[in-house]
Structures are given as structure tokens and as C-alpha cells.
Motif scaffolding. Structure first.
Motif, PDB file in Angstrom:
ATOM      1  N   LYS A   1     -14.850  -1.917   3.430  1.00 53.78           N
ATOM      2  CA  LYS A   1     -14.213  -1.882   4.748  1.00 53.78           C
ATOM      3  C   LYS A   1     -14.986  -0.924   5.612  1.00 53.78           C
ATOM      4  O   LYS A   1     -15.324   0.173   5.174  1.00 53.78           O
TER       5      LYS A   1
ATOM      6  N   ASP B   1     -15.404   0.466   9.928  1.00 53.18           N
ATOM      7  CA  ASP B   1     -14.587   0.901  11.037  1.00 53.18           C
ATOM      8  C   ASP B   1     -13.987  -0.279  11.814  1.00 53.18           C
ATOM      9  O   ASP B   1     -12.823  -0.267  12.187  1.00 53.18           O
TER      10      ASP B   1
ATOM     11  N   VAL C   1     -16.372  -6.314   4.755  1.00 55.41           N
ATOM     12  CA  VAL C   1     -17.478  -7.020   4.118  1.00 55.41           C
ATOM     13  C   VAL C   1     -16.906  -7.765   2.910  1.00 55.41           C
ATOM     14  O   VAL C   1     -16.206  -7.175   2.080  1.00 55.41           O
TER      15      VAL C   1
ATOM     16  N   ALA D   1     -23.126 -11.501   0.851  1.00 56.53           N
ATOM     17  CA  ALA D   1     -22.191 -10.515   1.410  1.00 56.53           C
ATOM     18  C   ALA D   1     -22.021 -10.870   2.879  1.00 56.53           C
ATOM     19  O   ALA D   1     -23.004 -11.020   3.594  1.00 56.53           O
TER      20      ALA D   1
HETATM   21  N1  LIG Z   1     -25.140  -6.571   1.569  1.00 57.19           N
HETATM   22  C1  LIG Z   1     -24.117  -6.030   0.900  1.00 57.19           C
HETATM   23  N2  LIG Z   1     -23.953  -6.261  -0.413  1.00 57.19           N
HETATM   24  C2  LIG Z   1     -22.917  -5.721  -1.081  1.00 57.19           C
HETATM   25  N3  LIG Z   1     -21.998  -4.926  -0.512  1.00 57.19           N
HETATM   26  C3  LIG Z   1     -22.103  -4.652   0.787  1.00 57.19           C
HETATM   27  C4  LIG Z   1     -23.169  -5.191   1.577  1.00 57.19           C
HETATM   28  N4  LIG Z   1     -23.043  -4.731   2.841  1.00 57.19           N
HETATM   29  C5  LIG Z   1     -21.950  -3.951   2.845  1.00 57.19           C
HETATM   30  N5  LIG Z   1     -21.372  -3.903   1.625  1.00 57.19           N
HETATM   31  C6  LIG Z   1     -20.158  -3.168   1.239  1.00 57.19           C
HETATM   32  O1  LIG Z   1     -19.320  -3.017   2.391  1.00 57.19           O
HETATM   33  C7  LIG Z   1     -19.189  -1.634   2.741  1.00 57.19           C
HETATM   34  C8  LIG Z   1     -19.121  -1.485   4.246  1.00 57.19           C
HETATM   35  O2  LIG Z   1     -20.346  -1.954   4.796  1.00 57.19           O
HETATM   36  P1  LIG Z   1     -20.949  -1.338   6.125  1.00 57.19           P
HETATM   37  O3  LIG Z   1     -21.012   0.149   5.960  1.00 57.19           O
HETATM   38  O4  LIG Z   1     -22.192  -2.060   6.452  1.00 57.19           O
HETATM   39  O5  LIG Z   1     -19.801  -1.730   7.139  1.00 57.19           O
HETATM   40  P2  LIG Z   1     -19.503  -1.104   8.532  1.00 57.19           P
HETATM   41  O6  LIG Z   1     -18.365  -1.923   9.097  1.00 57.19           O
HETATM   42  O7  LIG Z   1     -20.742  -1.047   9.361  1.00 57.19           O
HETATM   43  O8  LIG Z   1     -19.064   0.341   8.144  1.00 57.19           O
HETATM   44  P3  LIG Z   1     -19.137   1.664   9.020  1.00 57.19           P
HETATM   45  O9  LIG Z   1     -17.865   1.696   9.773  1.00 57.19           O
HETATM   46  O10 LIG Z   1     -19.263   2.721   7.932  1.00 57.19           O
HETATM   47  O11 LIG Z   1     -20.350   1.577   9.902  1.00 57.19           O
HETATM   48  C9  LIG Z   1     -20.361  -0.964   2.063  1.00 57.19           C
HETATM   49  O12 LIG Z   1     -20.110   0.390   1.795  1.00 57.19           O
HETATM   50  C10 LIG Z   1     -20.513  -1.777   0.773  1.00 57.19           C
HETATM   51  O13 LIG Z   1     -19.562  -1.383  -0.177  1.00 57.19           O
END
Ligand SMILES: Nc1ncnc2c1ncn2[C@@H]1O[C@H](COP(=O)(O)OP(=O)(O)OP(=O)(O)O)[C@@H](O)[C@H]1O
Length: 449
Positions: A89, A91, A95, A108
Motif C-alpha cells: 500500500k 500513499d 500494488v 505487479a
Molecule cells: N514491482 C513490484 N514487485 C513487487 N512488489 C512491488 C512492486 N512495486 C511495488 N511493490 C510493493 O508495493 C509497495 C508499495 O509500492 P510503492 O512504494 O511503489 O507505492 P507508492 O504508492 O508509490 O508508495 P509511496 O506512498 O511510499 O510512494 C512496495 O513497498 C512493495 O511491497
């Protein structure tokens, strides 16, 4: 979050909420490039596709040349995928592990809520993330296969990093740390990824174990580019080549690719923020070398060097305290030296600030590293064997009851508080298509079906 998940304390990027604590001045108005593909640089051999495994070994079929990626109009939509489970998850989104119906392949899928992005003023960040992922082709940077949008969501269909989060892998190790040799290996892979990003004109700005994912083989894959910044030169300025090193080997100056580019946004993660970001004097690609210093320290000592009780204590320590090394574990003088040189509070004399990655690679701590063979070296942490769909290297996340799924992967989220006072730099005039600049594309990599 499950009970087991709460054992791990996650650090989130402080920006933009921390911005009001300091007078950060004007934000950079550097526009993001919304065109299609920039030429991919030839940096390192031995690419990998997270899906390709045979007998436990990854096959390295992707090649690196400007012709090796082809961008086409998007060939899939939300209904092309079936949700398997939630992986993480963020913000403004979630995912998911998904399976493509047609090919049965696992991916993913990051799904971002447009409503939340508007409320939290994060549209521009999503556009930048798409831009970076769609133009990158590097073994240590997560691969994007499709990006598309529906009325309510943006979708990023990425390579599934089966090995899970580096952060979690560290937390589950004895002492929550790595040996000096192990740390050197991951630091080297991070240097290679940063080198590539800088060459393409991007500053990453959010290096931390939470943003490093692991390929099934244990090699790193940098992810989460929503805090990254692109210099005013799409694709990066051409790198300058210096011939003046004592051994006569020409060095590529990656600092020149983002030269003349200073940005003022107050971004980063508290314990990883560089002093010049706190001072709000504008910062350059040298912030990434500062964060590398913090990462090396954290991998070895299981804590960051300037952590204070409160956020302001941490910031004061970052600005004023010299790095202190504990007696245990004992580390080499070369290791101390590289950490001290990367954590130079003056960005102008910091290791990496003169010619970028080549300068960092030439530090004596990295003397044992064969840069060209990195991708073929067995990593210190090899994640537990997974069939992929079990997502066994991920925390178990419970999906909130308040989420309504649509089309298997789409999601609705509750309204959340807006981020008051933060200006994401987007033109929010009524009637404007705020997501019109988001590229819906399918990317084909040579050697992959
Ligand atoms: N390509 C991937 N393969 C496997 N797991 C993933 C992948 N991309 C993201 N995740 C999982 O999803 C989580 C959240 O991804 P990400 O940090 O890219 O999301 P975000 O919405 O940008 O979060 P933030 O709010 O931290 O910026 C990661 O910590 C990881 O556990």
C-alpha cells in the motif's frame, strides 16, 4: 496492516508535509517531459526479466541499446488482468500481484486513485514516475510493461519482484544488518542504478531500503520514483568524458548530465534527507550520494547515523553532527572513509559531486567489485524460493473492507485529507484534463515475447 507487519517500522517520505517547517523557498518549476522514449544508455550487460526463471536460474535475455525498447499504444486494460493478492500500500494507491489472462504471466500492478492524487496534489509525481519507468531499461530498475488509465485510476503494470522488499529482508536478518562485504555488494548495485538514472537526467531523491525491491535471484530493483526529479534536459545532457585519471582510463561524468539543475522541493525521508535539502538552498544529484552514505551505514549498523528522538533532533544532527561509528561491528578504514566522504555536509566536496558515479566507483572500498560482472555475482541474500503466486517474500496485507474492487484490479478508496499548502505545480484550471499528459503505452523489450 497485519500484526506481523507492525513489527517493521516504515519510514515514509517527509515531503511535502515537512515543508512548512523550513522556509524552502520557491519550488522548481522544471517541466517534466511527456514525450515518448528517450534513448536507453548502454551501461551494463546481463539484464533480467522477473518472470523468466528456469531451474531456479534467471535468464538474461534483455539487451541494452537504444533500439531495444519499443513503445506502442497500450495493448491492455484493467480487464486484461486478474487480481491475485495485494502486495503493498502506498500513499495514494495499492500494488497488486496480478495475472494477465491472456499470457498467464504474473505482474505487479500499481493502481493509483485519481481522486486521491488530486486531493493530495500528487499528479505531477505520477507523471514523472511513468516517465522514468517508461524510459528506463536497466537490470536494477523495475521494468514497466504497460501504463494506462481509466476514469478513476492510473495503472502501472510492472515486473513482479518476487524477492520482496530489501527493507523486509534486512529486518529479518540476525541483527537486522549485513556484513561489510554484503553491504558493499548492494551498495554497488545501487551505484549502478543511480549512475543510469543520472545519465538519463533524473535525480532519484528517495533512496532507502523501503524503496529497494529484490528480484527472485536476490539482485536489487529500484522502485518508487514518485519523488524523482527530471533535469531540464529530457533524456539528460550528454555526459562529459574526462581523460585525466591517473590510470588513464576515461571516466564518464554523470554529474554533467544533471548540471545546472538545482531543485528546491523539500523531499526525502527524514533520516535520509541531505543537509542542503534541510537548508533549502536548492539541491543537485549530489543528494543521491548522500543517501547512499546513509544506506551503507544502515546496512552495516542496522540504524541510520543521525537519527534523533524527534524529527527536529534528526535534522539538527544531520546539519551539525559528524558521523559516529560504533565499535561493533568493526569495519575497515576504507568503509569508514567512503561513508565519511559520502556524508560530507558540503555537497561541493562530497564524494560523487565532482564527476558522479565514476568517482564513487573508484573509491578504494569498491576495489573488490567487478562492475561489469555485478549482475552475474551471487547476491548475499537469496530470497526464499517462491512459485510467484504465493508472494511468500511479502508481508501479509489485509485489504481494507472499505475498498470496493472493480474490474478485479480497480479500486475505490475513501476520501482522505488533502495535503494543505503543498503545490504540485500542476495547472488545476477548471475543465483541464489533469491526466491528459499520462502516457498509455505498452513497452516491448527485445528478446521478450
Ligand atoms: N514491482 C513490484 N514487485 C513487487 N512488489 C512491488 C512492486 N512495486 C511495488 N511493490 C510493493 O508495493 C509497495 C508499495 O509500492 P510503492 O512504494 O511503489 O507505492 P507508492 O504508492 O508509490 O508508495 P509511496 O506512498 O511510499 O510512494 C512496495 O513497498 C512493495 O511491497
Amino acid at each position: 496492516m497485519s500484526a506481523s507487519a507492525t513489527r517493521f517500522i516504515r519510514r515514509v517520505a517527509s515531503a511535502p508535509n515537512a515543508k512548512h517547517l523550513f522556509s524552502s523557498g520557491a519550488r522548481s518549476g522544471v517541466p517534466t517531459k511527456n514525450g515518448l522514449l528517450a534513448p536507453a544508455e548502454v551501461v551494463s550487460p546481463a539484464p533480467v526479466n522477473g518472470q523468466r526463471q528456469s531451474n531456479g536460474k534467471a535468464s538474461f535475455r534483455r539487451t541494452y541499446s537504444s533500439n531495444s525498447i519499443k513503445v506502442r499504444s497500450v495493448e491492455v486494460g484493467p480487464s486484461s488482468f486478474l487480481k491475485v493478492k495485494m502486495l503493498g500500500k502506498g500513499d495514494v494507491g495499492r500494488v497488486y500481484l496480478v495475472r494477465e489472462k491472456k499470457s498467464d504471466k504474473l505482474y505487479a500492478m500499481k493502481v493509483l486513485s485519481k481522486k486521491e492524487m488530486i486531493e493530495r496534489k500528487k499528479i505531477k509525481r505520477a507523471l514523472t514516475e511513468q516517465e522514468i519507468l517508461a524510459t528506463s531499461n536497466h537490470p536494477f530498475i523495475v521494468t514497466l510493461y504497460h501504463s494506462f488509465q481509466s476514469e478513476e485510476y492510473l495503472y502501472f503494470c510492472m515486473e513482479y519482484c518476487m524477492g520482496g522488499e530489501f527493507f523486509r529482508a534486512l529486518q529479518t536478518r540476525p541483527g537486522k544488518c549485513l556484513s561489510e562485504d554484503g553491504s558493499r555488494f548492494y551498495a554497488a548495485e545501487v551505484v549502478a542504478a543511480l549512475e543510469y538514472l543520472h545519465l538519463n537526467g533524473f535525480i532519484y531523491r528517495d533512496l532507502k531500503p523501503e524503496n529497494i525491491l529484490l528480484h527472485q535471484s536476490g539482485h536489487i530493483m529500484l522502485s518508487d520514483f514518485d519523488l524523482a526529479k527530471q533535469s531540464g534536459h529530457p533524456g539528460g545532457r550528454p555526459a562529459t568524458i574526462h581523460q585525466s585519471e591517473p590510470n588513464g582510463i576515461p571516466i564518464i561524468d554523470t554529474m554533467s548530465c544533471t548540471a545546472d539543475f538545482r531543485t528546491n522541493s523539500f523531499v526525502g525521508t527524514e533520516e535520509y534527507i541531505a543537509p542542503e535539502v534541510i537548508a533549502a538552498q536548492g539541491h543537485t544529484a549530489a543528494v543521491d550520494w548522500w543517501t547512499l552514505g546513509i544506506l551503507i551505514y544502515e546496512m552495516i549498523f542496522a540504524t541510520t547515523p543521525f537519527k534523533g528522538k524527534e524529527r527536529n533532533d534528526t535534522f539538527n544532527n544531520i546539519r551539525l553532527l559528524p558521523v559516529h561509528f560504533r565499535d561493533t561491528p568493526r569495519i575497515s578504514s576504507a568503509c569508514k572513509d567512503i561513508v565519511i566522504r559520502l556524508l560530507d555536509k558540503d555537497e561541493r566536496s562530497r564524494l560523487g559531486s565532482r564527476s558522479g558515479a565514476s568517482e564513487v566507483k573508484q573509491h578504494k572500498w569498491f576495489a573488490k567489485i567487478s562492475w561489469g560482472l555485478l549482475r552475474h555475482t551471487r547476491p548475499p541474500i537469496v530470497p526464499a524460493a517462491s512459485n510467484g503466486a504465493d508472494a511468500m517474500n511479502f508481508r501479509h496485507l489485509k485489504e481494507s473492507n472499505s475498498l470496493h474492487l472493480e474490474n478485479q484490479t480497480g479500486l475505490r478508496t475513501r476520501a482522505s485529507p488533502s495535503t494543505a499548502g503543498y503545490d504540485d505545480g500542476m495547472d488545476m484550471s477548471p475543465g483541464r484534463d489533469l491526466f491528459g499528459a499520462f502516457n498509455s503505452v505498452t513497452i516491448h523489450y527485445d528478446g521478450e515475447s
